[in-house]
Write a protein that holds these residues in place. Sequence first.
Motif, PDB file in Angstrom:
ATOM      1  N   PHE A   4       0.839  -1.184   0.000  1.00  0.00           N
ATOM      2  CA  PHE A   4       0.000   0.000   0.000  1.00  0.00           C
ATOM      3  C   PHE A   4       0.881   1.242   0.000  1.00  0.00           C
ATOM      4  N   GLU A   5       0.387   2.296  -0.639  1.00  0.00           N
ATOM      5  CA  GLU A   5       1.109   3.559  -0.711  1.00  0.00           C
ATOM      6  C   GLU A   5       0.416   4.571   0.197  1.00  0.00           C
ATOM      7  N   PHE A   6       1.199   5.340   0.933  1.00  0.00           N
ATOM      8  CA  PHE A   6       0.671   6.326   1.856  1.00  0.00           C
ATOM      9  C   PHE A   6       1.316   7.684   1.607  1.00  0.00           C
ATOM     10  N   LYS A   7       0.595   8.739   1.979  1.00  0.00           N
ATOM     11  CA  LYS A   7       1.115  10.100   1.891  1.00  0.00           C
ATOM     12  C   LYS A   7       0.982  10.740   3.268  1.00  0.00           C
ATOM     13  N   CYS A   8       2.050  11.354   3.727  1.00  0.00           N
ATOM     14  CA  CYS A   8       2.032  12.061   5.002  1.00  0.00           C
ATOM     15  C   CYS A   8       1.313  13.394   4.817  1.00  0.00           C
ATOM     16  N   ASP A  10       1.372  15.794   6.878  1.00  0.00           N
ATOM     17  CA  ASP A  10       2.160  16.873   7.470  1.00  0.00           C
ATOM     18  C   ASP A  10       3.290  17.347   6.561  1.00  0.00           C
ATOM     19  N   CYS A  11       4.082  16.396   6.009  1.00  0.00           N
ATOM     20  CA  CYS A  11       5.240  16.808   5.201  1.00  0.00           C
ATOM     21  C   CYS A  11       5.087  16.482   3.716  1.00  0.00           C
ATOM     22  N   GLY A  12       4.049  15.699   3.335  1.00  0.00           N
ATOM     23  CA  GLY A  12       3.814  15.385   1.928  1.00  0.00           C
ATOM     24  C   GLY A  12       4.621  14.215   1.391  1.00  0.00           C
ATOM     25  N   HIS A  13       5.403  13.558   2.243  1.00  0.00           N
ATOM     26  CA  HIS A  13       6.244  12.438   1.799  1.00  0.00           C
ATOM     27  C   HIS A  13       5.376  11.246   1.389  1.00  0.00           C
ATOM     28  N   LEU A  14       5.688  10.628   0.225  1.00  0.00           N
ATOM     29  CA  LEU A  14       5.020   9.414  -0.242  1.00  0.00           C
ATOM     30  C   LEU A  14       5.895   8.215   0.080  1.00  0.00           C
ATOM     31  N   PHE A  15       5.263   7.145   0.593  1.00  0.00           N
ATOM     32  CA  PHE A  15       6.031   5.935   0.883  1.00  0.00           C
ATOM     33  C   PHE A  15       5.127   4.712   0.762  1.00  0.00           C
ATOM     34  N   LEU A  38      -1.545  10.241   8.308  1.00  0.00           N
ATOM     35  CA  LEU A  38      -1.309   9.683   6.977  1.00  0.00           C
ATOM     36  C   LEU A  38      -2.621   9.450   6.250  1.00  0.00           C
ATOM     37  N   GLU A  39      -2.550   9.423   4.926  1.00  0.00           N
ATOM     38  CA  GLU A  39      -3.699   9.035   4.123  1.00  0.00           C
ATOM     39  C   GLU A  39      -3.234   8.023   3.088  1.00  0.00           C
TER      40      GLU A  39
END
Length: 79
Positions: A4-8, A10-15, A38-39
């Motif tokens: 699964f892919e998530f986006k923070c 707060d800082c916009g980081h994708l992981f 996270l979303e």
Amino acid sequence: MPIFEFKCSDCGHLFEKLFLDSKEEVVLECPQCHSHNLERVVSRVNYVMGTKGKGPKITTKSCGPGSTCATIEIPGRDD
């Protein structure tokens, strides 16, 4: 074993996060800023079977002020 892919938020980081077991208890946090805000992001598909030269059809429309949505039609097998 889904990834699964998530986006923070707060800082916009994708992981990405690999889940090995559906019963696995995981505390998700951003690897950059350690936020738990996270979303989940819906990833693009990069694999299409049975297209015989046809690619996916992408239709984009407005979903609200300053926002767009896309629909992807992925061709299936020709029977």
